[in-house]
Motif scaffolding. Structure first.
Motif, PDB file in Angstrom:
ATOM      1  N   GLU A 181      18.878  16.029   3.013  1.00 38.62           N
ATOM      2  CA  GLU A 181      17.822  16.458   2.131  1.00 38.62           C
ATOM      3  C   GLU A 181      16.910  15.305   1.934  1.00 38.62           C
ATOM      4  O   GLU A 181      17.534  14.096   1.955  1.00 38.62           O
ATOM      5  N   TYR A 182      16.014  15.553   1.736  1.00 44.56           N
ATOM      6  CA  TYR A 182      14.774  14.445   1.460  1.00 44.56           C
ATOM      7  C   TYR A 182      13.600  15.212   0.730  1.00 44.56           C
ATOM      8  O   TYR A 182      13.479  16.415   0.644  1.00 44.56           O
ATOM      9  N   PRO A 183      12.998  14.319  -0.046  1.00 44.11           N
ATOM     10  CA  PRO A 183      11.999  14.882  -0.897  1.00 44.11           C
ATOM     11  C   PRO A 183      10.525  15.062  -0.296  1.00 44.11           C
ATOM     12  O   PRO A 183      10.130  14.233   0.814  1.00 44.11           O
ATOM     13  N   GLU A 184      10.214  16.312  -0.577  1.00 42.83           N
ATOM     14  CA  GLU A 184       8.783  16.734   0.002  1.00 42.83           C
ATOM     15  C   GLU A 184       7.828  15.660  -0.574  1.00 42.83           C
ATOM     16  O   GLU A 184       7.801  15.489  -1.841  1.00 42.83           O
ATOM     17  N   MET A 185       6.791  15.173   0.212  1.00 42.09           N
ATOM     18  CA  MET A 185       5.869  14.223  -0.521  1.00 42.09           C
ATOM     19  C   MET A 185       4.309  14.930  -0.228  1.00 42.09           C
ATOM     20  O   MET A 185       4.209  15.558   0.537  1.00 42.09           O
ATOM     21  N   ALA A 186       3.468  14.563  -0.942  1.00 39.46           N
ATOM     22  CA  ALA A 186       2.250  15.053  -0.915  1.00 39.46           C
ATOM     23  C   ALA A 186       1.187  13.813  -1.207  1.00 39.46           C
ATOM     24  O   ALA A 186       1.521  13.068  -2.056  1.00 39.46           O
ATOM     25  N   ALA A 187       0.024  13.807  -0.526  1.00 43.61           N
ATOM     26  CA  ALA A 187      -0.800  12.823  -0.549  1.00 43.61           C
ATOM     27  C   ALA A 187      -1.542  12.921  -2.003  1.00 43.61           C
ATOM     28  O   ALA A 187      -1.897  14.020  -2.159  1.00 43.61           O
ATOM     29  N   ILE A 188      -1.812  11.635  -2.530  1.00 51.49           N
ATOM     30  CA  ILE A 188      -2.694  11.617  -3.667  1.00 51.49           C
ATOM     31  C   ILE A 188      -4.139  11.601  -3.193  1.00 51.49           C
ATOM     32  O   ILE A 188      -4.400  10.697  -2.056  1.00 51.49           O
ATOM     33  N   ASP A 189      -5.142  12.007  -3.589  1.00 46.11           N
ATOM     34  CA  ASP A 189      -6.428  11.908  -3.284  1.00 46.11           C
ATOM     35  C   ASP A 189      -6.844  10.437  -2.971  1.00 46.11           C
ATOM     36  O   ASP A 189      -6.560   9.532  -3.998  1.00 46.11           O
ATOM     37  N   GLY A 190      -7.728  10.251  -2.100  1.00 47.22           N
ATOM     38  CA  GLY A 190      -8.317   8.744  -2.008  1.00 47.22           C
ATOM     39  C   GLY A 190      -7.555   7.866  -0.951  1.00 47.22           C
ATOM     40  O   GLY A 190      -6.563   8.089  -0.329  1.00 47.22           O
ATOM     41  N   TYR A 191      -8.171   7.133  -0.727  1.00 49.42           N
ATOM     42  CA  TYR A 191      -7.790   5.696   0.341  1.00 49.42           C
ATOM     43  C   TYR A 191      -7.812   4.271  -0.681  1.00 49.42           C
ATOM     44  O   TYR A 191      -8.770   4.083  -1.374  1.00 49.42           O
ATOM     45  N   HIS A 192      -6.629   3.711  -0.787  1.00 49.81           N
ATOM     46  CA  HIS A 192      -6.259   2.705  -1.839  1.00 49.81           C
ATOM     47  C   HIS A 192      -6.252   1.137  -1.221  1.00 49.81           C
ATOM     48  O   HIS A 192      -5.546   1.117   0.088  1.00 49.81           O
ATOM     49  N   ALA A 193      -6.719   0.361  -1.990  1.00 48.66           N
ATOM     50  CA  ALA A 193      -6.373  -0.984  -1.700  1.00 48.66           C
ATOM     51  C   ALA A 193      -6.462  -1.749  -2.734  1.00 48.66           C
ATOM     52  O   ALA A 193      -7.128  -1.452  -3.878  1.00 48.66           O
ATOM     53  N   ASN A 194      -5.954  -3.132  -2.863  1.00 44.10           N
ATOM     54  CA  ASN A 194      -5.869  -4.045  -4.061  1.00 44.10           C
ATOM     55  C   ASN A 194      -6.901  -5.240  -3.480  1.00 44.10           C
ATOM     56  O   ASN A 194      -6.415  -5.433  -2.193  1.00 44.10           O
ATOM     57  N   LEU A 195      -7.526  -5.926  -4.238  1.00 47.37           N
ATOM     58  CA  LEU A 195      -8.488  -6.883  -3.922  1.00 47.37           C
ATOM     59  C   LEU A 195      -8.391  -7.801  -5.176  1.00 47.37           C
ATOM     60  O   LEU A 195      -8.298  -7.813  -6.246  1.00 47.37           O
ATOM     61  N   ILE A 196      -8.287  -9.235  -4.790  1.00 46.47           N
ATOM     62  CA  ILE A 196      -8.462 -10.287  -5.304  1.00 46.47           C
ATOM     63  C   ILE A 196      -9.950 -11.031  -5.093  1.00 46.47           C
ATOM     64  O   ILE A 196     -10.093 -11.315  -3.895  1.00 46.47           O
ATOM     65  N   ALA A 197     -11.159 -10.874  -5.801  1.00 48.96           N
ATOM     66  CA  ALA A 197     -12.142 -11.488  -5.610  1.00 48.96           C
ATOM     67  C   ALA A 197     -12.993 -11.905  -6.964  1.00 48.96           C
ATOM     68  O   ALA A 197     -12.304 -11.718  -7.928  1.00 48.96           O
ATOM     69  N   GLU A 198     -14.062 -12.576  -6.727  1.00 47.51           N
ATOM     70  CA  GLU A 198     -14.705 -12.994  -7.917  1.00 47.51           C
ATOM     71  C   GLU A 198     -15.356 -11.643  -8.799  1.00 47.51           C
ATOM     72  O   GLU A 198     -15.340 -10.397  -8.337  1.00 47.51           O
ATOM     73  N   ALA A 199     -15.370 -11.897 -10.057  1.00 47.32           N
ATOM     74  CA  ALA A 199     -15.756 -10.750 -10.995  1.00 47.32           C
ATOM     75  C   ALA A 199     -17.074 -10.316 -10.909  1.00 47.32           C
ATOM     76  O   ALA A 199     -17.803 -10.905 -10.219  1.00 47.32           O
ATOM     77  N   GLY A 200     -17.274  -9.264 -11.240  1.00 44.04           N
ATOM     78  CA  GLY A 200     -18.455  -8.588 -11.302  1.00 44.04           C
ATOM     79  C   GLY A 200     -19.173  -7.697  -9.924  1.00 44.04           C
ATOM     80  O   GLY A 200     -20.277  -7.621  -9.942  1.00 44.04           O
ATOM     81  N   LEU A 201     -18.305  -7.509  -9.135  1.00 46.15           N
ATOM     82  CA  LEU A 201     -18.744  -7.033  -7.882  1.00 46.15           C
ATOM     83  C   LEU A 201     -18.876  -5.547  -7.920  1.00 46.15           C
ATOM     84  O   LEU A 201     -18.067  -4.770  -8.643  1.00 46.15           O
ATOM     85  N   ASP A 202     -19.649  -4.847  -7.257  1.00 50.12           N
ATOM     86  CA  ASP A 202     -19.865  -3.336  -7.315  1.00 50.12           C
ATOM     87  C   ASP A 202     -18.963  -2.860  -6.412  1.00 50.12           C
ATOM     88  O   ASP A 202     -19.455  -2.729  -5.038  1.00 50.12           O
ATOM     89  N   LEU A 203     -17.949  -2.256  -6.680  1.00 50.64           N
ATOM     90  CA  LEU A 203     -16.759  -1.646  -5.747  1.00 50.64           C
ATOM     91  C   LEU A 203     -16.369  -0.481  -6.367  1.00 50.64           C
ATOM     92  O   LEU A 203     -16.533  -0.199  -7.179  1.00 50.64           O
ATOM     93  N   PRO A 204     -15.821   0.452  -5.463  1.00 49.18           N
ATOM     94  CA  PRO A 204     -15.199   1.756  -5.891  1.00 49.18           C
ATOM     95  C   PRO A 204     -13.952   1.381  -6.577  1.00 49.18           C
ATOM     96  O   PRO A 204     -12.801   1.549  -5.887  1.00 49.18           O
ATOM     97  N   THR A 205     -13.856   1.043  -7.914  1.00 48.51           N
ATOM     98  CA  THR A 205     -12.669   0.589  -8.435  1.00 48.51           C
ATOM     99  C   THR A 205     -12.235   1.721  -9.257  1.00 48.51           C
ATOM    100  O   THR A 205     -12.924   2.646  -9.723  1.00 48.51           O
ATOM    101  N   ILE A 206     -10.995   1.678  -9.772  1.00 46.32           N
ATOM    102  CA  ILE A 206     -10.369   2.533 -10.797  1.00 46.32           C
ATOM    103  C   ILE A 206      -9.660   1.544 -11.972  1.00 46.32           C
ATOM    104  O   ILE A 206      -9.579   0.404 -11.380  1.00 46.32           O
TER     105      ILE A 206
END
Length: 130
Positions: free
Chosen positions: A91-116
Motif C-alpha cells: 500500500e502507498y498513499p495516493e498523491m495529488a498535485a497542488i496548483d502552481g510551480y514552486h521555488a524558494n529564493l534568497i535575494a534583496e528585498a523589494g523585488l516584484d516576484l510571484p510570491t506567496i
C-alpha cells in the motif's frame, strides 16, 4: 537579504518572472541555427533577407540563475487520504498535485516576484533557517 516563497502558474512563468527581476538569463545553444545571426551563418542566405532588421535568437536555450540562492521545488504533491495498492500488494498513499510551480529564493528585498505568504509549514526550507 530576504526569503521569498515563489509560486507561479508554470516553470516558464517562474523563470520569466526571475528574468524580469534581473535574476535569470537565457543561455542560448550556439549550435542551434535559430540562435546564429543570419550574417554569421555559413549556409546560403536568401537574397531578400534584410540584414539591417532587428534580430534576436529564437532557438533552444537553458535558463541560468544569476542571483544568490534559488531552490527550485517544482510541483508539490500532497496525500489525498486514499491508499492504493501496487502489483505486489504494497500500500502507498495516493498523491495529488497542488496548483502552481514552486521555488524558494534568497535575494534583496523589494523585488516584484510571484510570491506567496510564508507558509506555516514550508515544504522545503534553507539549511539553518528557523
Amino acid at each position: 537579504m530576504s526569503n521569498y516563497y515563489l509560486k507561479a502558474d508554470s516553470e516558464t512563468a517562474l523563470w520569466e518572472a526571475l528574468e524580469a527581476a534581473g535574476l535569470a538569463v537565457k543561455d542560448y545553444d550556439p549550435t542551434d541555427v535559430l540562435n546564429v545571426r543570419p550574417e554569421d551563418q555559413l549556409n546560403q542566405r536568401p537574397d531578400d533577407l534584410d540584414l539591417e532588421t532587428e534580430w534576436s535568437p529564437s532557438g533552444a536555450f537553458d535558463w541560468r540563475f544569476t542571483g544568490q540562492a534559488l531552490d527550485i521545488i517544482g510541483v508539490i504533491y500532497k496525500p489525498t487520504g486514499t491508499m492504493l495498492t501496487d502489483e505486489e500488494g504494497f500500500e502507498y498513499p495516493e498523491m495529488a498535485a497542488i496548483d502552481g510551480y514552486h521555488a524558494n529564493l534568497i535575494a534583496e528585498a523589494g523585488l516584484d516576484l510571484p510570491t506567496i505568504e510564508a507558509p506555516a509549514t514550508p515544504y522545503r526550507v534553507w539549511s539553518g533557517s528557523n
